[in-house]
Design an enzyme around this catalytic site. Structure first.
Site, PDB file in Angstrom:
ATOM      1  N   THR A  69      -3.520  15.062   3.662  1.00 22.90           N
ATOM      2  CA  THR A  69      -3.918  13.896   3.178  1.00 22.90           C
ATOM      3  C   THR A  69      -5.779  13.763   3.117  1.00 22.90           C
ATOM      4  O   THR A  69      -6.146  14.592   3.807  1.00 22.90           O
ATOM      5  CB  THR A  69      -3.467  12.730   4.209  1.00 22.90           C
ATOM      6  N   GLU A 133      -4.887   7.099   4.682  1.00 23.31           N
ATOM      7  CA  GLU A 133      -4.752   8.386   4.565  1.00 23.31           C
ATOM      8  C   GLU A 133      -3.861   8.568   3.376  1.00 23.31           C
ATOM      9  O   GLU A 133      -2.964   7.789   2.850  1.00 23.31           O
ATOM     10  CB  GLU A 133      -4.078   9.164   5.495  1.00 23.31           C
TER      11      GLU A 133
HETATM   12  C1  LIG Z   1       3.348   8.666   2.857  1.00 19.13           C
HETATM   13  C2  LIG Z   1       2.915   8.772   4.387  1.00 19.13           C
HETATM   14  C3  LIG Z   1       3.613   8.054   5.337  1.00 19.13           C
HETATM   15  C4  LIG Z   1       3.239   8.340   6.839  1.00 19.13           C
HETATM   16  N1  LIG Z   1       4.082   7.443   7.619  1.00 19.13           N
HETATM   17  C5  LIG Z   1       3.542   7.431   8.946  1.00 19.13           C
HETATM   18  C6  LIG Z   1       4.576   6.586   9.860  1.00 19.13           C
HETATM   19  O1  LIG Z   1       5.027   5.930   9.619  1.00 19.13           O
HETATM   20  N2  LIG Z   1       3.961   6.654  11.348  1.00 19.13           N
HETATM   21  C7  LIG Z   1       2.998   7.619  11.529  1.00 19.13           C
HETATM   22  O2  LIG Z   1       2.877   7.977  12.707  1.00 19.13           O
HETATM   23  N3  LIG Z   1       2.407   8.259  10.676  1.00 19.13           N
HETATM   24  C8  LIG Z   1       2.771   8.315   9.461  1.00 19.13           C
HETATM   25  N4  LIG Z   1       2.039   9.185   8.386  1.00 19.13           N
HETATM   26  C9  LIG Z   1       0.688   9.686   8.878  1.00 19.13           C
HETATM   27  C10 LIG Z   1       0.569  11.066   9.283  1.00 19.13           C
HETATM   28  O3  LIG Z   1       1.046  10.932  10.573  1.00 19.13           O
HETATM   29  C11 LIG Z   1      -0.748  11.420   9.030  1.00 19.13           C
HETATM   30  O4  LIG Z   1      -0.683  11.843   7.810  1.00 19.13           O
HETATM   31  C12 LIG Z   1      -1.211  12.528  10.088  1.00 19.13           C
HETATM   32  O5  LIG Z   1      -1.300  11.842  11.276  1.00 19.13           O
HETATM   33  C13 LIG Z   1      -2.026  13.561   9.503  1.00 19.13           C
HETATM   34  O6  LIG Z   1      -3.298  13.065   9.779  1.00 19.13           O
HETATM   35  P1  LIG Z   1      -4.566  13.937   9.660  1.00 19.13           P
HETATM   36  O7  LIG Z   1      -4.583  14.899   8.616  1.00 19.13           O
HETATM   37  O8  LIG Z   1      -5.836  13.078   9.866  1.00 19.13           O
HETATM   38  O9  LIG Z   1      -4.524  14.783  11.005  1.00 19.13           O
HETATM   39  C14 LIG Z   1       2.211   8.979   7.136  1.00 19.13           C
HETATM   40  C15 LIG Z   1       1.513   9.765   6.254  1.00 19.13           C
HETATM   41  C16 LIG Z   1       1.699   9.704   4.816  1.00 19.13           C
HETATM   42  C17 LIG Z   1       1.250  10.553   3.799  1.00 19.13           C
END
Ligand SMILES: Cc1cc2nc3c(=O)[nH]c(=O)nc-3n(C[C@H](O)[C@H](O)[C@H](O)COP(=O)(O)O)c2cc1C
Length: 202
Positions: A69, A133
């Site tokens: 992301t 993100e």
């Molecule tokens: C389409 C999508 C849906 C997501 N849905 C959730 C969610 O419902 N709950 C959650 O805790 N994180 C969700 N995430 C976030 C991920 O936890 C997040 O991308 C992850 O923390 C990675 O972040 P970082 O690259 O900054 O470490 C989602 C990410 C994406 C791309």
């Protein structure tokens, strides 16, 4: 103030407090999710245009979840967080090339691609602040931190949830991607690929 603004507890209002509790995604919810959501054409508060230089997140999206992301800078968040709640959204995104830069993107990489966005606190990872993100649905060969990203958010998929396992979060994200592609295939959404916010790529 628009109707959408008065009806929602916006993400920006939530962000003035500590991370709010999020419901846990249950197996029954994941098994019954629809493959397409929302109206046949974008309705207010969409479309929402966003732009900013891509920031480094914690990097867990790519490493842990197989879903890299790109984080938008804090200054670009209010355009979205003041009119919407936290959750998962779909739309189109473009990463602009940096001219004369050795980290050049290919012509295809800098075209307009479908995207899914998570606006929220990532309860699974217990983040301390609100982030936006974006996962651009294109197999980029390298990261694009520092590049300008332009985004048109066109619709809402689901609320932000907490998870009992990484596998369950991955399952929901994979469904989000399919749902986003189905939603964006509708003609009234496809035309936003040519939105004036995006630059014609060479
Ligand atoms: C389409 C999508 C849906 C997501 N849905 C959730 C969610 O419902 N709950 C959650 O805790 N994180 C969700 N995430 C976030 C991920 O936890 C997040 O991308 C992850 O923390 C990675 O972040 P970082 O690259 O900054 O470490 C989602 C990410 C994406 C791309």
């Amino acid at each position: 103030m628009t109707i959408a603004q008065t009806m929602l507890q916006t993400a920006a209002e939530t962000a003035t407090h500590e991370r709010p509790p999020a419901p846990v995604s249950k197996g029954t919810f994941r098994a019954q999710r629809p493959e397409i959501v929302g109206p046949d054409e974008p309705m207010l508060p969409f479309p929402i245009p966003l732009s900013g230089a891509v920031q480094k997140g914690f990097g867990r999206g790519g490493k842990d979840l197989g879903c890299p992301t790109a984080n938008l800078p804090d200054e670009s968040l209010p355009a979205m967080s003041e009119v919407t709640q936290t959750g998962v959204y779909y739309g189109f995104a473009q990463v602009l090339p940096i001219s004369n830069d050795e980290r050049a993107l290919s012509g295809e990489e800098s075209q307009v691609h479908p995207m899914v966005m998570s606006l929220g606190w990532n309860p699974f990872y217990k983040n301390e602040k609100l982030t936006a993100e974006i996962h651009v649905m294109y197999p980029f060969k390298r990261d694009f931190y520092g590049h300008e990203m332009r985004v048109v958010v066109l619709g809402y998929i689901r609320p932000e949830l907490d998870y009992v396992s990484k596998e369950a979060l991955i399952e929901d994200i994979e469904t989000d991607k399919r749902v986003a592609l189905n939603c964006l295939a509708r003609p009234a959404y496809q035309k936003y690929r040519d939105d004036p916010l995006f630059e014609a790529s060479s």
